[in-house]
Design a protein around this motif. Structure first.
Motif, PDB file in Angstrom:
ATOM      1  N   ARG A  12       0.040 -22.893 -44.214  1.00 50.68           N
ATOM      2  CA  ARG A  12      -1.347 -22.477 -44.376  1.00 50.68           C
ATOM      3  C   ARG A  12      -1.847 -22.769 -45.792  1.00 50.68           C
ATOM      4  O   ARG A  12      -3.004 -23.124 -46.007  1.00 50.68           O
ATOM      5  CB  ARG A  12      -1.484 -20.987 -44.077  1.00 50.68           C
ATOM      6  N   GLY A  13      -0.962 -22.636 -46.785  1.00 48.80           N
ATOM      7  CA  GLY A  13      -1.356 -22.931 -48.157  1.00 48.80           C
ATOM      8  C   GLY A  13      -1.520 -24.412 -48.402  1.00 48.80           C
ATOM      9  O   GLY A  13      -2.331 -24.835 -49.221  1.00 48.80           O
ATOM     10  N   ALA A  14      -0.698 -25.208 -47.685  1.00 46.48           N
ATOM     11  CA  ALA A  14      -0.778 -26.648 -47.878  1.00 46.48           C
ATOM     12  C   ALA A  14      -2.036 -27.232 -47.252  1.00 46.48           C
ATOM     13  O   ALA A  14      -2.565 -28.230 -47.725  1.00 46.48           O
ATOM     14  CB  ALA A  14       0.448 -27.328 -47.298  1.00 46.48           C
ATOM     15  N   GLU A  15      -2.504 -26.591 -46.175  1.00 54.20           N
ATOM     16  CA  GLU A  15      -3.675 -27.135 -45.482  1.00 54.20           C
ATOM     17  C   GLU A  15      -4.928 -27.101 -46.347  1.00 54.20           C
ATOM     18  O   GLU A  15      -5.632 -28.111 -46.459  1.00 54.20           O
ATOM     19  CB  GLU A  15      -3.899 -26.372 -44.173  1.00 54.20           C
ATOM     20  N   PRO A  16      -5.268 -25.973 -47.022  1.00 56.42           N
ATOM     21  CA  PRO A  16      -6.441 -26.004 -47.909  1.00 56.42           C
ATOM     22  C   PRO A  16      -6.283 -26.994 -49.057  1.00 56.42           C
ATOM     23  O   PRO A  16      -7.245 -27.626 -49.482  1.00 56.42           O
ATOM     24  CB  PRO A  16      -6.519 -24.572 -48.433  1.00 56.42           C
ATOM     25  N   GLU A  17      -5.020 -27.153 -49.552  1.00 54.38           N
ATOM     26  CA  GLU A  17      -4.808 -28.107 -50.637  1.00 54.38           C
ATOM     27  C   GLU A  17      -5.082 -29.532 -50.164  1.00 54.38           C
ATOM     28  O   GLU A  17      -5.683 -30.334 -50.881  1.00 54.38           O
ATOM     29  CB  GLU A  17      -3.376 -27.990 -51.145  1.00 54.38           C
ATOM     30  N   GLY A  18      -4.639 -29.846 -48.936  1.00 53.82           N
ATOM     31  CA  GLY A  18      -4.914 -31.159 -48.377  1.00 53.82           C
ATOM     32  C   GLY A  18      -6.401 -31.386 -48.183  1.00 53.82           C
ATOM     33  O   GLY A  18      -6.910 -32.489 -48.401  1.00 53.82           O
ATOM     34  N   ARG A  19      -7.079 -30.337 -47.756  1.00 54.98           N
ATOM     35  CA  ARG A  19      -8.528 -30.471 -47.583  1.00 54.98           C
ATOM     36  C   ARG A  19      -9.217 -30.720 -48.918  1.00 54.98           C
ATOM     37  O   ARG A  19     -10.176 -31.510 -49.002  1.00 54.98           O
ATOM     38  CB  ARG A  19      -9.095 -29.211 -46.929  1.00 54.98           C
ATOM     39  N   ARG A  20      -8.741 -30.022 -49.963  1.00 54.63           N
ATOM     40  CA  ARG A  20      -9.344 -30.226 -51.281  1.00 54.63           C
ATOM     41  C   ARG A  20      -9.133 -31.652 -51.759  1.00 54.63           C
ATOM     42  O   ARG A  20     -10.032 -32.261 -52.328  1.00 54.63           O
ATOM     43  CB  ARG A  20      -8.751 -29.228 -52.281  1.00 54.63           C
ATOM     44  N   ARG A  21      -7.910 -32.179 -51.535  1.00 52.44           N
ATOM     45  CA  ARG A  21      -7.645 -33.552 -51.945  1.00 52.44           C
ATOM     46  C   ARG A  21      -8.520 -34.542 -51.173  1.00 52.44           C
ATOM     47  O   ARG A  21      -9.080 -35.479 -51.737  1.00 52.44           O
ATOM     48  CB  ARG A  21      -6.179 -33.891 -51.730  1.00 52.44           C
ATOM     49  N   GLY A  22      -8.609 -34.274 -49.849  1.00 50.20           N
ATOM     50  CA  GLY A  22      -9.462 -35.146 -49.039  1.00 50.20           C
ATOM     51  C   GLY A  22     -10.913 -35.068 -49.475  1.00 50.20           C
ATOM     52  O   GLY A  22     -11.628 -36.078 -49.524  1.00 50.20           O
ATOM     53  N   GLY A  23     -11.351 -33.853 -49.820  1.00 54.58           N
ATOM     54  CA  GLY A  23     -12.729 -33.691 -50.283  1.00 54.58           C
ATOM     55  C   GLY A  23     -12.979 -34.389 -51.597  1.00 54.58           C
ATOM     56  O   GLY A  23     -14.041 -34.975 -51.804  1.00 54.58           O
ATOM     57  N   SER A  24     -11.980 -34.340 -52.507  1.00 55.33           N
ATOM     58  CA  SER A  24     -12.151 -35.011 -53.797  1.00 55.33           C
ATOM     59  C   SER A  24     -12.189 -36.528 -53.630  1.00 55.33           C
ATOM     60  O   SER A  24     -12.928 -37.228 -54.340  1.00 55.33           O
ATOM     61  CB  SER A  24     -11.018 -34.619 -54.741  1.00 55.33           C
ATOM     62  N   VAL A  25     -11.392 -37.056 -52.675  1.00 61.26           N
ATOM     63  CA  VAL A  25     -11.409 -38.499 -52.414  1.00 61.26           C
ATOM     64  C   VAL A  25     -12.765 -38.917 -51.868  1.00 61.26           C
ATOM     65  O   VAL A  25     -13.357 -39.918 -52.299  1.00 61.26           O
ATOM     66  CB  VAL A  25     -10.276 -38.885 -51.440  1.00 61.26           C
ATOM     67  N   ILE A  26     -13.262 -38.144 -50.912  1.00 60.40           N
ATOM     68  CA  ILE A  26     -14.580 -38.448 -50.331  1.00 60.40           C
ATOM     69  C   ILE A  26     -15.666 -38.346 -51.403  1.00 60.40           C
ATOM     70  O   ILE A  26     -16.581 -39.177 -51.470  1.00 60.40           O
ATOM     71  CB  ILE A  26     -14.879 -37.507 -49.155  1.00 60.40           C
ATOM     72  N   ALA A  27     -15.559 -37.333 -52.273  1.00 58.58           N
ATOM     73  CA  ALA A  27     -16.555 -37.167 -53.330  1.00 58.58           C
ATOM     74  C   ALA A  27     -16.544 -38.354 -54.282  1.00 58.58           C
ATOM     75  O   ALA A  27     -17.602 -38.800 -54.750  1.00 58.58           O
ATOM     76  CB  ALA A  27     -16.281 -35.871 -54.100  1.00 58.58           C
ATOM     77  N   TYR A  28     -15.352 -38.899 -54.573  1.00 58.40           N
ATOM     78  CA  TYR A  28     -15.282 -40.048 -55.473  1.00 58.40           C
ATOM     79  C   TYR A  28     -15.916 -41.277 -54.836  1.00 58.40           C
ATOM     80  O   TYR A  28     -16.691 -41.994 -55.487  1.00 58.40           O
ATOM     81  CB  TYR A  28     -13.823 -40.348 -55.830  1.00 58.40           C
ATOM     82  N   PHE A  29     -15.608 -41.525 -53.558  1.00 61.35           N
ATOM     83  CA  PHE A  29     -16.132 -42.721 -52.902  1.00 61.35           C
ATOM     84  C   PHE A  29     -17.621 -42.628 -52.609  1.00 61.35           C
ATOM     85  O   PHE A  29     -18.243 -43.633 -52.249  1.00 61.35           O
ATOM     86  CB  PHE A  29     -15.365 -42.996 -51.608  1.00 61.35           C
ATOM     87  N   THR A  30     -18.193 -41.449 -52.724  1.00 62.84           N
ATOM     88  CA  THR A  30     -19.636 -41.301 -52.548  1.00 62.84           C
ATOM     89  C   THR A  30     -20.347 -41.015 -53.873  1.00 62.84           C
ATOM     90  O   THR A  30     -21.554 -40.763 -53.881  1.00 62.84           O
ATOM     91  CB  THR A  30     -19.946 -40.171 -51.556  1.00 62.84           C
ATOM     92  N   SER A  31     -19.612 -41.035 -54.974  1.00 68.51           N
ATOM     93  CA  SER A  31     -20.197 -40.742 -56.282  1.00 68.51           C
ATOM     94  C   SER A  31     -21.022 -41.921 -56.776  1.00 68.51           C
ATOM     95  O   SER A  31     -20.842 -43.072 -56.360  1.00 68.51           O
ATOM     96  CB  SER A  31     -19.105 -40.403 -57.293  1.00 68.51           C
TER      97      SER A  31
END
Length: 577
Positions: free
Chosen positions: A3-22
């Motif tokens: 359960r702790g790893a899942e939010p961390e993965g989401r954060r990483r995925g969100g940061s990747v998406i944020a970079y590619f849309t920056s």
């Protein structure tokens, strides 16, 4: 745990998406598309002109001269236009003009390739000559629009997107240069393969189609970057406010009729304008481009980073690069096209290493000291080139007049050299011009005769120095680029960078004139020594700039405080502090 790893993965995925849309990534993507199209076109148009004019370099030389002369004369005017208009309007207009010109050129070239025989018979060949003039003119317009795009995106937009973070600005500048290095090698190779397995006409069609698609995508990317960076919209309001203030001041101060702006106001208000004032106003409008040209160069001279900009311009007065001159010389010394392609690839790698070195040195020593270290590194590597002139295999012969080749042709009616035409598949296989695949031989010599083997010690040292010097060269280029970005006020970025481009083209033009005056291989060693001297003078100018800026702390290398402003601003200049 899961359960702790899942939010961390989401954060990483969100940061990747944020970079590619920056805005930063979208700016990189747009620059990559634009540079790829530019490099394909610049390579292809030279090859097309050679093919169309019977394997002669005349049209290519005329095209190069027109391009250099146009930027030299119009650089300040282009920069002034960039300053006086909103960022989005400048970027979109230059993008549309550039790509539309390339598309139109591609269509005209396709027509010439298809109907060249018929065009030769119409009006005694004058129609074909008109087509050549049209192609060179439109291609020159495309280059001028490309210059405007480079000024507004690489010298202005990138500064605004980076904001007040100079480390981010340095990283973005370095990334832009890495994109340039990769596209310099890959784009010509790609279009060369297309023309190898297809034909020049297919190459024209591909480049036209690419620019049409790229124009649409780049237009959308510019709009997205503009939306994601609200500060980009502030320039137009600032310009309009300053212009309004100037107009109000002129109303109150009863300016002279020759200034033109007051005449327009008087005509709008009173509806009457004396004939004499109208004539003076027309004269002022005609003189306005010349005044802008003069004011641009004066403003450039008065910049605190003038010596740094001049130092960069002096590096263009050199034959120590991978242009047609040095690679053509290497071919006469026994290097094949495949070896030259590998050397160009190695130069791209060292150029990328230079961008990495720039970001590291700037963090450790500050921006100005980075330029000093880069200059010393470049000059030290170029000493190898100077040594190569005196090594076995060097054709340098000081007893032979560097002008012997020209005087022989002018006064002894010696036939001009011709380019032996290779097989069609050899022309584009390595993505290099015909000059490198065909051999330059005198018209009265036998092309079948194989030349005597030439020792490779001299040419090996020459290219070792050129390739190694790219590390310092590109690090120095990035240093001066960021100095101009940080120390030139926003309202003058366009015109100052336009004049800087003009200076670069002026020294580049002088180096071509130098080669024209001394074209024989025996004089190439002398050109190498002159080139090293100009590089040394350029770095001496930069040293003088650094000495004025840092004073006694010039050689005190320290790790700058990330929260403090770096040492890139000369004393008395508070525009970036």
């Amino acid at each position: 745990m899961a359960r702790g790893a899942e939010p961390e993965g989401r954060r990483r995925g969100g940061s990747v998406i944020a970079y590619f849309t920056s805005a930063k990534f979208l700016l990189y993507l747009g620059h990559a598309l634009s540079t790829w199209g530019d490099r394909m076109w610049h390579f292809a148009v030279s090859v097309f002109l050679v093919e169309l004019y019977g394997n002669s370099l005349l049209l290519t030389a005329v095209y190069g001269l027109v391009v250099a002369g146009s930027v030299l004369l119009l650089g300040a005017l282009i920069g002034d236009w960039v300053d006086k208009n909103s960022r989005l309007k400048v970027a979109q207009t230059s993008l549309i003009v550039q790509n539309s010109s390339v598309i139109l050129c591609g269509v005209i070239l396709m027509i010439i390739f298809l109907f060249k025989t018929q065009l030769l018979t119409l009006y005694h060949g004058w129609l074909l000559t008109l087509c050549y003039i049209l192609v060179i003119t439109i291609a020159n317009i495309a280059n001028l629009a490309s210059t405007a795009t480079a000024i507004t995106i690489q010298r202005d937009w990138i500064v605004v997107v980076a904001g007040e973070d100079r480390s981010k600005l340095a990283d973005m500048n370095a990334t832009i240069r890495r994109i340039d290095q990769l596209t310099n090698i890959l784009a010509p190779m790609a279009v060369g393969q297309i023309m190898t397995f297809g034909s020049p006409m297919i190459g024209c069609g591909f480049i036209s189609g690419w620019n049409l698609m790229s124009m649409c995508v780049e237009y959308l990317l510019l709009w997205k970057v503009y939306q994601k960076t609200p500060t980009l919209a502030r320039k137009s309001a600032k310009v309009e406010a300053s212009e309004l203030k100037q107009l109000n001041a002129k109303k109150e101060s009863d300016v002279k009729p020759s200034e033109g702006v007051q005449l327009i106001i008087e005509k709008d208000v009173a509806g009457f304008e004396p004939q004499q004032e109208k004539e003076v106003g027309c004269a002022a409008r005609i003189a306005e481009p010349f005044v802008t040209f003069r004011d641009g160069w004066v403003a450039y001279y008065n910049q605190p980073v003038f010596l740094a900009g001049m130092g960069l311009a002096f590096l263009y007065m050199t034959v120590l690069g991978f242009d047609c001159i040095t690679t053509g010389y290497a071919y006469t010394q026994g290097l094949s096209g495949s070896v030259l392609s590998l050397l160009m690839g190695a130069s791209a790698v060292t150029g990328i290493m230079g961008t990495v070195a720039f970001t590291w040195l700037r963090r450790k020593c500050g921006l100005i000291r980075t330029g000093l270290i880069s200059g010393v590194a470049q000059f030290a590597c170029l000493i190898l080139c100077a040594i190569s002139v005196f090594m076995p295999g060097s054709p340098m012969d000081l007893t032979v007049s560097p002008f012997a080749d020209i005087s022989a042709r002018l006064f002894e009616n010696e036939p001009l050299p011709t380019i032996a035409s290779p097989e069609p598949e050899m022309i584009f296989a390595t993505g290099m011009p015909n000059l490198l695949n065909g051999s330059i031989v005198p018209a009265n010599s036998d092309p079948e005769m194989s030349p005597e083997p030439v020792p490779l010690i001299s040419v090996s040292l020459l290219f070792a120095g050129v390739i190694a010097a790219r590390v310092g060269l590109w690090s120095f280029d990035l240093t001066v680029t960021q100095l101009l970005q940080e120390n030139v006020i926003e309202s003058e970025r366009g015109i100052i960078n336009g004049v800087q481009n003009s200076m670069n083209y002026l020294l580049d033009l002088l180096h071509f004139i130098m080669v024209i005056l001394a074209p024989n291989p025996e004089a190439f060693g002398l050109l190498v020594l002159i080139s090293v001297s100009f590089v040394a003078m350029g770095h001496i100018m930069y040293f003088r700039f650094a000495q004025k800026s840092l004073g006694k702390q010039l050689f005190v290398c320290h790790t700058p405080d990330p929260k403090a402003a770096p040492d890139s601003s000369p004393p008395g200049n508070t525009s970036t502090v």
